[in-house]
Design a protein around this motif. Structure first.
Motif, PDB file in Angstrom:
ATOM      1  N   HIS A 149      -3.182 -19.336  -1.251  1.00  0.00           N
ATOM      2  CA  HIS A 149      -2.073 -18.979  -2.345  1.00  0.00           C
ATOM      3  C   HIS A 149      -0.712 -19.076  -1.599  1.00  0.00           C
ATOM      4  N   HIS A 181      -7.265 -14.327   0.411  1.00  0.00           N
ATOM      5  CA  HIS A 181      -6.237 -14.222  -0.739  1.00  0.00           C
ATOM      6  C   HIS A 181      -5.022 -13.930  -0.345  1.00  0.00           C
ATOM      7  N   HIS A 241     -13.728 -20.131  -8.044  1.00  0.00           N
ATOM      8  CA  HIS A 241     -14.516 -18.687  -8.501  1.00  0.00           C
ATOM      9  C   HIS A 241     -15.286 -19.465  -9.515  1.00  0.00           C
ATOM     10  N   ASP A 299      -8.315 -23.349  -7.112  1.00  0.00           N
ATOM     11  CA  ASP A 299      -8.563 -21.940  -7.649  1.00  0.00           C
ATOM     12  C   ASP A 299      -9.259 -21.713  -8.817  1.00  0.00           C
ATOM     13  N   HIS A 308     -11.316 -23.782  -2.463  1.00  0.00           N
ATOM     14  CA  HIS A 308     -11.275 -22.588  -2.917  1.00  0.00           C
ATOM     15  C   HIS A 308     -11.435 -22.636  -4.574  1.00  0.00           C
TER      16      HIS A 308
HETATM   17 FE    FE Z   1      -8.605 -17.291  -5.772  1.00  0.00          FE
END
Ligand code: FE
Ligand code: NIG
Length: 427
Positions: free
Chosen positions: A281, A258, A89, A333, A87
């Protein structure tokens, strides 16, 4: 007995954590303590695939080292499978570090977002950015991940939020996934990350755009394997998130969510309901969500680095999830706002101390179970015959020593398919 030819060998590891022996299933409950240790350990490969693993003596007995083979002595160091980060970004322009300071003196992540900052600020920059520049900056981040031992990484779009800009993000990732000396990249479309400024007052129209244009275009051009949605009060409702995930599934994408990040959203139960790869999460997951995940193959991906970086205190209930029988994994993340950190070893240390987990459990979460979260467990996540020779030589002799030694550059060398792609310079 004829010996197996090998063009790659790492031997004499003080301790080699093969993570093998669990069959093809993800690890649940007390199985998370199994790490398949060999002391001193060795692993041999040919053509990028593992052909033997065991003690140095047994591997030496079984293989024939071919002329010109790459042979490494890992004496004094631990060896682990390449880490899997399910995970991130990582495609963005620049970090929003000014918001970091604002949060520390009283503003919240949500209030900054409501004010036009947060994800929407990154979107404004991203839309302006040239594709070539994004390739450059993202390549540097993926290279940094190799220095932290990550050999497989999931990367999401989600700072475009228009047809063109989402396609741009995923094209950047496609370009990079074709480059040899970078981690293996799994691409996820997160067009449902936020509502862009021009759709703030007509949210349903944006959901329609995602369903009827963005996802179909992405699938048509083969740009993503998975679809994701930020299911959170104030962002996508459970009903909107369900429509995005179901549409993605109809188009042939796998799903991830998410879920229950900053407030309870019902996202974990939704992820299990639609058969998602993972629910990620979970800082605010409730009993219903824990139950739903425990009875499913949807992996609970925990991201404690984000809670750490946001200075919050609602840690995901890792022990309760494990005891209930859920499959738990770990990810960074890595993103420009809520967690500007590409290091899995640091995230693993935070998981030990803040989620109350043993280093062996955390190692399983960042290898075997993280590979399951990406449905790549036949390829990566453990050092077993037939899998890719993606592995890491750590500086310390054990994983306990590595995660205890906070802030250290944890990695000595990283290998992708039996080729060294990172070597730490001494000094
Ligand atoms: Fe995220
Ligand atoms: O996982 N929650 C939504 N997305 C990211 C944050 C992205 C950002 O702050 O830019 C997350 O925390």
């Amino acid at each position: 007995m004829s010996r197996i030819p090998a063009d790659f060998l790492v031997e004499n590891a003080a301790r080699l954590y093969s993570m093998g022996g669990g069959g093809t299933s993800p690890r649940r409950g007390s199985e998370l303590r199994q790490v398949g240790i060999f002391e001193p350990g060795a692993v041999a490969a040919r053509g990028g695939r593992i052909v033997a693993v065991g003690t140095t003596e047994s591997v030496r007995d079984r293989v024939q080292i071919l002329p010109g083979a790459e042979v490494e002595d890992a004496e004094g160091h631990a060896v682990i499978p390449g880490l899997v980060d399910p995970h991130t970004h990582a495609v963005f322009t620049t970090a929003r570090s000014e918001e970091f300071g604002r949060r520390l003196v009283g503003e919240s992540y949500q209030s900054i977002a409501a004010d036009g900052g947060g994800i929407r600020a990154s979107v404004r920059d991203f839309r302006e950015a040239r594709e070539g520049a994004l390739v450059e900056v993202t390549r540097r981040r993926l290279r940094a991940m190799l220095r932290y031992g990550t050999t497989t990484v999931e990367v999401k779009s989600g700072y475009g939020l228009s047809v063109e800009a989402e396609l741009k993000a995923l094209r950047v990732l496609r370009t990079l996934s074709e480059e040899a000396e970078l981690p293996t990249v799994v691409r996820t479309c997160l067009a449902a990350h936020e509502f862009p400024d021009e759709f703030r007052d007509r949210r349903e129209d944006y959901v329609d755009l995602v369903l009827s244009e963005i996802l179909p275009r992405i699938v048509e051009e083969g740009l993503a394997e998975r679809v994701d949605v930020f299911c959170e009060p104030g962002v996508f409702t459970v009903d909107q998130a369900r429509r995005v995930l179901v549409r993605g599934r109809e188009l042939g994408l796998r799903a991830t969510v998410h879920a229950d990040e900053l407030e309870g959203s019902g996202g974990a139960a939704l992820a299990a309901e639609v058969g998602a790869d993972s629910a990620d999460h979970l800082g605010c997951i409730d009993e219903g969500g824990i139950d739903a995940l425990s009875n499913s193959s949807t992996v609970a991906v925990l991201l404690p680095g984000t809670i750490f970086s946001l200075g919050l205190d609602h840690w995901a209930p890792a022990r309760r999830l494990i005891d209930a029988g859920a499959v738990v994994a770990l990810a960074t993340d890595f993103n420009p706002g809520s967690n500007y950190c590409e290091s899995l070893p640091l995230t693993m240390s935070i998981a030990c101390t803040r989620l109350g987990l043993h280093p062996h459990e955390v190692l399983n979460m960042a290898t075997v179970n993280a590979a399951h979260a990406l449905r790549l467990s036949e390829e990566v996540g453990s050092l077993e015959v037939g899998k890719r020779a993606d592995l890491v030589i750590l500086r310390e002799a054990t994983i306990d020593g590595t995660l205890h030694h906070l802030g250290l550059e944890a990695v000595q060398a990283t290998y992708l398919g039996g080729h060294r792609v990172y070597l730490r310079r001494e000094g």
